[in-house]
Design a protein around this motif. Structure first.
Motif, PDB file in Angstrom:
ATOM      1  N   ILE A 164       0.831  -1.213   0.000  1.00  0.00           N
ATOM      2  CA  ILE A 164       0.000   0.000   0.000  1.00  0.00           C
ATOM      3  C   ILE A 164       0.863   1.260   0.000  1.00  0.00           C
ATOM      4  O   ILE A 164       0.585   2.212  -0.722  1.00  0.00           O
ATOM      5  CB  ILE A 164      -0.974  -0.014   1.197  1.00  0.00           C
ATOM      6  CG1 ILE A 164      -2.022  -1.114   0.978  1.00  0.00           C
ATOM      7  CG2 ILE A 164      -1.650   1.348   1.399  1.00  0.00           C
ATOM      8  CD1 ILE A 164      -2.988  -1.313   2.119  1.00  0.00           C
ATOM      9  N   ASP A 178       3.253   2.840  -3.237  1.00  0.00           N
ATOM     10  CA  ASP A 178       2.662   3.548  -4.369  1.00  0.00           C
ATOM     11  C   ASP A 178       1.843   4.716  -3.811  1.00  0.00           C
ATOM     12  O   ASP A 178       0.911   4.500  -3.038  1.00  0.00           O
ATOM     13  CB  ASP A 178       1.780   2.558  -5.142  1.00  0.00           C
ATOM     14  CG  ASP A 178       1.082   3.194  -6.325  1.00  0.00           C
ATOM     15  OD1 ASP A 178       0.555   4.321  -6.180  1.00  0.00           O
ATOM     16  OD2 ASP A 178       1.031   2.568  -7.388  1.00  0.00           O
ATOM     17  N   THR A 223      -2.032   4.394  -4.278  1.00  0.00           N
ATOM     18  CA  THR A 223      -2.743   3.452  -3.387  1.00  0.00           C
ATOM     19  C   THR A 223      -2.669   3.944  -1.942  1.00  0.00           C
ATOM     20  O   THR A 223      -3.640   3.813  -1.193  1.00  0.00           O
ATOM     21  CB  THR A 223      -2.188   2.017  -3.471  1.00  0.00           C
ATOM     22  OG1 THR A 223      -0.789   2.056  -3.291  1.00  0.00           O
ATOM     23  CG2 THR A 223      -2.494   1.348  -4.781  1.00  0.00           C
ATOM     24  N   SER A 278      -5.129   6.874  -1.544  1.00  0.00           N
ATOM     25  CA  SER A 278      -6.502   6.375  -1.650  1.00  0.00           C
ATOM     26  C   SER A 278      -6.893   5.644  -0.359  1.00  0.00           C
ATOM     27  O   SER A 278      -7.993   5.819   0.162  1.00  0.00           O
ATOM     28  CB  SER A 278      -6.641   5.418  -2.833  1.00  0.00           C
ATOM     29  OG  SER A 278      -6.240   6.060  -4.016  1.00  0.00           O
TER      30      SER A 278
END
Ligand code: AMP
Length: 356
Positions: free
Chosen positions: A100, A103, A106, A109
């Protein structure tokens, strides 16, 4: 749960691994460092080391067989490396936290889906998408590569005088996010830990000053309201629980506004011990390094009590030449990483002043 005498495997051989190994020793735990060729200052203080690439499956398997648990000092461990190891031995924090946080899309988010504030962001994978994102987020805004960015690398601020094409070229035309620029008053972080038995502790909020995108100084207490301090710690707990995290981690925040108007937004999560937690070595009842070792060993967490007002400064490049003067100051906690070469921008050591 590990017992004294057991061995912890650490991926990476830099100063963070070195300080973890130094913290493990008084607890009767040994460390085995796995790192590629290079200047690996952790080797000097560890019971064993392996020099091999992170893609070397045979070396990884032998390493996994020699240790009781594997942890790491940096978040860019390749996913396949984590998979090979976790087939054989517990890897903590679990590879999902790596996936997670490796990136930025990700990661952001994930944080937004928890209901926590993050700067507005859009994924961009071409200069045309960047043009469209600039219309949406306006200028200035910040373009960041999705992967492998740290200390301001892979980043470009897009002000009025920069074209989308120039910014896209500057970050190497890699998949990226465009992020709204936050006119923050200060940058703060929370270093926290979660144990195998799901206890969470958070150190007091640190205020961080950067120079040339590298952390220069951390001070505590942060000049923020008690309410903001608590909100930052609560956010860290929420993130740790959502990741089912085990170990030490840091959450970096921007703080906009003052007093009652203070607003926090999360910049990033570091799934490891963190430079803004170095003050805990001498400035808190348990250092972040010992805390991490305790957590991955399956042991109870230690007290996070702060021992006074704190300032921690990094020794970057030639700053390390100040060591004689620093060591002459009574009570100053000086840590020198033992790296072979003091290149500009390289973290060579740090020192912490604790005013009790
Ligand atoms: P990062 O690599 O994301 O931690 O960013 C490095 C530094 O760039 C941060 O510590 C900030 O000083 C600055 N920065 C990053 N993102 C933003 C943003 N959205 N708004 C303003 N400054 C930013």
């Amino acid at each position: 749960m590990l017992k004294p005498g057991d061995t912890i495997g650490i991926l990476g051989g830099g100063q963070l691994a070195r300080m973890m190994a130094l913290a493990a020793a008084p607890l009767g735990l040994k460390c085995h460092i796995f790192a590629p060729e290079g200047d690996n200052p952790a080797f000097d203080v560890a019971a064993a080391h392996t020099v091999a690439g992170y893609e070397d499956a045979a070396a990884l398997k032998a390493f996994a067989a020699a240790v009781s648990v594997v942890t790491y000092e940096f978040e860019n461990v390749p996913a396949t490396t984590a998979d090979i190891l976790s087939a054989q031995v517990p890897v903590l924090p679990a590879p999902r936290a790596l996936a997670i946080t490796q990136d930025r899309w990700t990661e952001k988010s994930f944080i937004r889906d928890l209901g926590l504030a993050v700067p507005d962001f859009v994924a961009v994978s071409s200069v045309e998408e960047l043009e469209a994102a600039l219309v949406r987020l306006g200028r200035p805004s910040v373009l960041k590569t999705r992967r492998l960015g740290y200390d301001g690398k892979g980043q470009a601020i897009i002000r009025d005088d920069v074209t989308a094409q120039a910014a896209w070229d500057a970050i190497g035309r890699a998949p990226a996010i465009l992020e709204a620029f936050v006119p923050f008053e200060r940058e703060v972080s929370v270093v926290a830990a979660r144990s195998l038995s799901r206890d969470v502790v958070a150190y007091d909020v640190c205020e961080n000053r950067h120079a040339h995108h590298i952390l220069a100084e951390t001070v505590l207490p942060a000049a923020i309201s008690a309410k903001t301090e608590q909100a930052a710690k609560d956010a860290a707990r929420q993130i740790a629980e959502a990741l089912d995290y085990v170990g030490v981690f840091a959450v970096e925040f921007f703080v906009a506004g003052f007093g009652d108007q203070e607003a926090l937004s999360v910049n990033e999560i570091a799934p490891r011990v963190h430079n803004s937690g170095h003050w805990t070595l001498g400035g808190a009842e348990t250092s972040q390094f010992e805390q991490h070792i305790r957590a991955v060993a399956g042991w109870p967490l230690g007290s996070v009590k702060r021992l006074g007002r704190i300032s921690m400064e990094n020794l970057i490049g030639d700053d390390v030449m100040r060591w004689p003067e620093l060591l002459a100051e009574p009570g100053l906690v000086v840590e020198i990483y033992g790296k072979r070469e003091a290149r500009p921008g390289r973290k060579m050591g740090h020192f912490t002043r604790v005013i009790r």
